[in-house]
Design an enzyme around this catalytic site. Sequence first.
Site, PDB file in Angstrom:
ATOM      1  N   ASP A 267      -6.404  15.576  -4.367  1.00 55.02           N
ATOM      2  CA  ASP A 267      -7.621  14.963  -4.910  1.00 55.02           C
ATOM      3  C   ASP A 267      -8.428  16.159  -5.137  1.00 55.02           C
ATOM      4  O   ASP A 267      -8.300  17.268  -4.926  1.00 55.02           O
ATOM      5  CB  ASP A 267      -8.195  14.395  -3.546  1.00 55.02           C
TER       6      ASP A 267
HETATM    7  N1  URA Z   1      -3.875  13.145   0.929  1.00 58.95           N
HETATM    8  C1  URA Z   1      -4.982  12.991   0.695  1.00 58.95           C
HETATM    9  O1  URA Z   1      -5.824  12.059   1.086  1.00 58.95           O
HETATM   10  N2  URA Z   1      -5.639  13.693  -0.295  1.00 58.95           N
HETATM   11  C2  URA Z   1      -4.853  14.680  -1.147  1.00 58.95           C
HETATM   12  O2  URA Z   1      -5.152  15.427  -1.889  1.00 58.95           O
HETATM   13  C3  URA Z   1      -3.558  14.797  -0.438  1.00 58.95           C
HETATM   14  C4  URA Z   1      -2.850  14.109   0.505  1.00 58.95           C
END
Ligand code: URA
Length: 233
Positions: A104
């Site tokens: 993310d």
């Molecule tokens: N899970 C999440 O919520 N975000 C990420 O970036 C990776 C795994």
Amino acid sequence: MERLDKLFSSSAIFTRKECLIAVKKGRITVNGLVCKSPSIKVDHLKDVILLDGKALEFKKFVYIMLNKPNGVVSATEDGNQPTVIDVLPSDFKRDGLFPCGRLDKDTVGLVIITNDGVSAHKKLAPKSKTEKVYYFEIADEILDGQAEEIERGVTLKDGYTVSPCKLKMLSKTSGYITLTEGKYHEIKRIFGSLGNKVTYLKRISFGGIELDPNLEEGKARYLTKQEEELFTK
Ligand code: URA
């Protein structure tokens, strides 16, 4: 044809600066002549390029470890926001690079960037169950029984049941979680399903390759031989 220093840096042999130093020391020859400038154009398939008298092995694929900073998107291009490719230090840039999987925008840590589509695809395929380890912090204290619930695999709000995870709590609000699948916002949704909220997330390992603790956010390095083997096996 490409610049000699670009060829060295894109093959992970030397950075451009190291190439310049090697040229100044007369360590590189092209077709038998000592190379005088790192910007000469060469064709590594036709020209005989030697370093200290030995033939170089120019690699087709590169494997880069990036410590992704906050605010950067895991894409190759984005009209508005900086991508993991944009933030790569210039020595690492070459055509065809892409991130192996997505973090993310607000998740930091290990992203492997490569131009080896076959190996990346294999690592990301659900059946490979590649282990990804994250350090997390959450807003509220974890309640009795919730760690076990996560380990068994919680059911998310949309009805999807997450595969079992490994969880190691370091305190009531922080720990490590290991995933073997890669669903959108998976960790945030796991804690969300328990009424909690992830406040910090950092990936520290991917398929047995650990984020180098000496690599500051925004910095990159090539994978070592051993790490490359883990990635391509
Ligand atoms: N899970 C999440 O919520 N975000 C990420 O970036 C990776 C795994």
